[in-house]
Design a protein around this motif. Structure first.
Motif, PDB file in Angstrom:
ATOM      1  N   GLY A   1       0.797  -1.223   0.000  1.00  0.00           N
ATOM      2  CA  GLY A   1       0.000   0.000   0.000  1.00  0.00           C
ATOM      3  C   GLY A   1       0.827   1.269   0.000  1.00  0.00           C
ATOM      4  N   GLU A   2       2.145   1.150  -0.108  1.00  0.00           N
ATOM      5  CA  GLU A   2       3.017   2.329  -0.066  1.00  0.00           C
ATOM      6  C   GLU A   2       3.089   3.013  -1.438  1.00  0.00           C
ATOM      7  N   TRP A   3       3.242   4.347  -1.381  1.00  0.00           N
ATOM      8  CA  TRP A   3       3.371   5.150  -2.592  1.00  0.00           C
ATOM      9  C   TRP A   3       4.585   6.064  -2.452  1.00  0.00           C
ATOM     10  N   ILE A   4       5.162   6.452  -3.588  1.00  0.00           N
ATOM     11  CA  ILE A   4       6.247   7.434  -3.582  1.00  0.00           C
ATOM     12  C   ILE A   4       5.869   8.584  -4.509  1.00  0.00           C
ATOM     13  N   ASP A   5       6.336   9.782  -4.164  1.00  0.00           N
ATOM     14  CA  ASP A   5       6.014  10.967  -4.946  1.00  0.00           C
ATOM     15  C   ASP A   5       6.851  11.041  -6.212  1.00  0.00           C
ATOM     16  N   VAL A   6       6.230  11.561  -7.257  1.00  0.00           N
ATOM     17  CA  VAL A   6       6.910  11.893  -8.504  1.00  0.00           C
ATOM     18  C   VAL A   6       6.945  13.416  -8.587  1.00  0.00           C
ATOM     19  N   VAL A   7       8.142  13.980  -8.728  1.00  0.00           N
ATOM     20  CA  VAL A   7       8.346  15.429  -8.605  1.00  0.00           C
ATOM     21  C   VAL A   7       8.611  16.048  -9.979  1.00  0.00           C
ATOM     22  N   ASP A   8       8.017  17.196 -10.206  1.00  0.00           N
ATOM     23  CA  ASP A   8       8.334  18.027 -11.372  1.00  0.00           C
ATOM     24  C   ASP A   8       9.587  18.831 -11.032  1.00  0.00           C
ATOM     25  N   PRO A   9      10.748  18.512 -11.627  1.00  0.00           N
ATOM     26  CA  PRO A   9      11.991  19.198 -11.236  1.00  0.00           C
ATOM     27  C   PRO A   9      12.037  20.658 -11.655  1.00  0.00           C
TER      28      PRO A   9
ATOM     29  N   GLU B   1       8.035  20.454  -7.171  1.00  0.00           N
ATOM     30  CA  GLU B   1       6.818  20.043  -6.493  1.00  0.00           C
ATOM     31  C   GLU B   1       6.353  18.681  -7.003  1.00  0.00           C
ATOM     32  N   PRO B   2       5.804  17.824  -6.115  1.00  0.00           N
ATOM     33  CA  PRO B   2       5.252  16.548  -6.563  1.00  0.00           C
ATOM     34  C   PRO B   2       3.953  16.762  -7.343  1.00  0.00           C
ATOM     35  N   PHE B   3       3.718  15.914  -8.347  1.00  0.00           N
ATOM     36  CA  PHE B   3       2.495  16.039  -9.134  1.00  0.00           C
ATOM     37  C   PHE B   3       1.820  14.699  -9.384  1.00  0.00           C
ATOM     38  N   ALA B   4       2.450  13.609  -8.944  1.00  0.00           N
ATOM     39  CA  ALA B   4       1.857  12.289  -9.125  1.00  0.00           C
ATOM     40  C   ALA B   4       2.501  11.332  -8.120  1.00  0.00           C
ATOM     41  N   GLN B   5       1.946  10.122  -8.040  1.00  0.00           N
ATOM     42  CA  GLN B   5       2.508   9.087  -7.186  1.00  0.00           C
ATOM     43  C   GLN B   5       2.524   7.758  -7.927  1.00  0.00           C
ATOM     44  N   VAL B   6       3.502   6.917  -7.567  1.00  0.00           N
ATOM     45  CA  VAL B   6       3.579   5.557  -8.081  1.00  0.00           C
ATOM     46  C   VAL B   6       3.780   4.606  -6.907  1.00  0.00           C
ATOM     47  N   PRO B   7       3.452   3.321  -7.089  1.00  0.00           N
ATOM     48  CA  PRO B   7       3.625   2.367  -5.999  1.00  0.00           C
ATOM     49  C   PRO B   7       5.094   2.130  -5.663  1.00  0.00           C
ATOM     50  N   GLN B   8       5.355   1.866  -4.387  1.00  0.00           N
ATOM     51  CA  GLN B   8       6.667   1.408  -3.942  1.00  0.00           C
ATOM     52  C   GLN B   8       6.621  -0.117  -3.877  1.00  0.00           C
ATOM     53  N   ALA B   9       7.118  -0.742  -4.938  1.00  0.00           N
ATOM     54  CA  ALA B   9       7.034  -2.201  -5.038  1.00  0.00           C
ATOM     55  C   ALA B   9       7.920  -2.866  -3.990  1.00  0.00           C
ATOM     56  N   SER B  10       7.432  -3.969  -3.464  1.00  0.00           N
ATOM     57  CA  SER B  10       8.177  -4.783  -2.507  1.00  0.00           C
ATOM     58  C   SER B  10       8.756  -5.996  -3.221  1.00  0.00           C
TER      59      SER B  10
END
Length: 497
Positions: free
Chosen positions: A32-40, A44-53
């Motif tokens: 259920g974990e997510w990580i931020d995707v940042v617009d460099p 600023e973050p603008f999206a999220q993707v899963p943190q795969a285990s």
């Protein structure tokens, strides 16, 4: 537009949350974990993707293995696979606006740069390997050993199996095409791990592959940080091969991880490429060429010409011209049509680049221009020219991966070659001279995988690219780029004499 003026992001809608592609499922991480995707460009973050285990990676590998074992892709005829690869190229072109939106917002490169220098090569790579599918063939062999007269012998070229594809953040979609297209052409199934900073276009390309007719399970995408998700792919005992582009440090860690099943590795690693300018070079070409070699994509290119070696008789003129070129470079947010370079990928990367320059100053180097971050949103860093360096400085020896060039003089050809080769790396280089004999002579002596003469050459899909020394193992692109995804099998058939 002033450096302090805030730049608004594009109004193009982007998904807030992206899911991984495993088999025919789109899913989040099992944790259920997510990580931020940042617009460099904005910081600023603008999206999220899963943190795969490890569990998610295992699911992806099992999906890839099932698709490989049941022949749902590799069992197709060459013509059928070729048509699907061609269709992927068509869909990439049809979705180019969306892909460019994602790539530039996620990576920071200006749209104009992406459209001119990056995106044309992506569809072209899939078309090239669509044609290469038809050229995968074995050969009949006449045996030479005593007693083998009654044998029919031949070789087969077969896919290596499940390929782990680990992609960097500096040119995410282009780099992925260099790996995924030949892997699919060979008949492999894949597990793709994009850089945690730039995961979006890898997910979108996997969706395009499914739309083009690639069976589910052949292209899987898992997202997350490298030391978790990437490490799990590298260590997985059911992954037969890993293709990685990134730092030499991480490449070394992959060697350790691959030991469990002795999986095959293709590694494109760091670079500290020399640009060698002789006294007879056409400086009207050499100076802008040297500038483009280091400042393109904000210096975030493995083959960037970060060491500029100049004959002592013209070094002052070259430094002056290069400083003018650096000062003229327009930094800008990706939608700025006049922008020539964008930001660095992250705050951490900007701090790293700045740290190298500051260390160089402490070591006695002189910053001719640049060396600072502008006062604006995002992770921008000014194009920087440094002189007064010596070969022992970290500024000269280590890959900075930013728009920073170290300039050094040489007295003659032999010293130029020695200085060019005085590095642990060997990815690329260029030679600038009017003497064609010298050009060939020096190009032959520089220990690097790609050399330009009067150009710091960009890669072409038909030509192999890769490194000598600690710049990696194996080659990508061209016919050589297919070989890492293929095994050669010898078959002996006993027949009547």
């Amino acid at each position: 537009m002033s450096e302090r003026e805030h730049v608004q992001p594009s109004v193009q809608p982007v998904r807030d949350k992206w899911q991984m592609v495993i088999g025919d499922d789109h899913r989040g991480a099992s944790s259920g974990e997510w990580i931020d995707v940042v617009d460099p460009g904005l910081g600023e973050p603008f999206a999220q993707v899963p943190q795969a285990s490890d569990r998610d990676v295992d699911d992806a590998v099992r999906a890839a293995r099932a698709s490989f074992d049941d022949l749902r892709w590799r069992g197709w005829s060459a013509d059928r696979r070729s048509q699907v690869l061609w269709r992927i190229a068509e869909l990439i072109e049809q979705n180019a606006a969306e892909l460019a939106e994602l790539e530039t917002r996620n990576q920071g490169m200006p749209l104009a740069f992406a459209k001119a220098h990056v995106f044309p090569g992506i569809a072209r790579t899939f078309r090239y390997y669509a044609g290469a599918v038809e050229r995968i063939e074995g050969r009949a062999v006449e045996l030479r050993s005593p007693g083998t007269r009654g044998f029919h012998a031949y070789t087969r070229r077969e896919p290596v199996g499940v390929a782990g594809v680990i992609v960097p953040w500096n040119g995410p979609l282009l780099s992925l095409s260099w790996k995924l297209a030949p892997a699919l052409a060979a008949g492999c199934s894949t597990v793709v791990k994009p850089a945690e900073e730039t995961p979006l276009t890898a997910i979108r390309l996997a969706e395009i592959c499914l739309e083009a007719g690639v069976p589910p399970g052949v292209v899987n995408v898992v997202t997350g940080v490298g030391h978790v998700t990437g490490a799990a792919i590298a260590a997985h005992l059911d992954v037969d091969k890993v293709s990685f582009t990134g730092s030499t440090e991480v490449g070394r860690s992959l060697l350790q991880a691959a030991q469990g099943n002795l999986k095959k590795l293709t590694l494109e690693l760091g670079g500290k490429s020399p640009v060698v300018v002789f006294e007879d070079a056409d400086l009207s070409s050499a100076i802008p060429g040297a500038a483009a070699a280091i400042f393109s994509n904000a210096g975030q290119i493995c083959t960037a010409g970060s060491r500029l070696l100049v004959h002592e008789s013209v070094i002052d003129e070259v430094v002056e011209g290069l400083a003018r070129a650096a000062d003229a470079v327009r930094l800008g947010y990706r939608t700025d049509e006049q922008a020539q370079i964008g930001p660095l990928i992250s705050h951490r990367q900007r701090e790293r680049v700045s740290g190298y320059v500051e260390q160089g100053i402490r070591d006695g180097a002189e910053v001719v221009t640049g060396g600072t971050a502008p006062a604006r949103e995002g992770f921008f860093y000014r194009p920087t020219v440094v002189k007064g360096v010596d070969p022992t400085m970290s500024l000269v020896r280590e890959e900075i991966f930013g728009p920073v060039v170290a300039v050094m003089p040489f007295a003659d050809e032999s010293q130029a070659v020695a200085m060019a080769n005085d590095t642990d790396y060997g990815l690329a280089g260029s030679v600038w001279t009017a003497d064609i004999d010298r050009a060939h002579r020096v190009a032959a002596q520089i220990r690097a995988g790609r050399i330009g003469v009067n150009v710091h050459a960009s890669p072409d899909v038909a030509m192999p690219t890769g490194g000598f020394k600690q710049s990696g193992w194996g080659r990508e692109l061209g016919p050589d780029g297919l070989d890492p995804y293929l095994e050669t099998k010898s078959v002996y058939v006993a027949v009547d004499a």
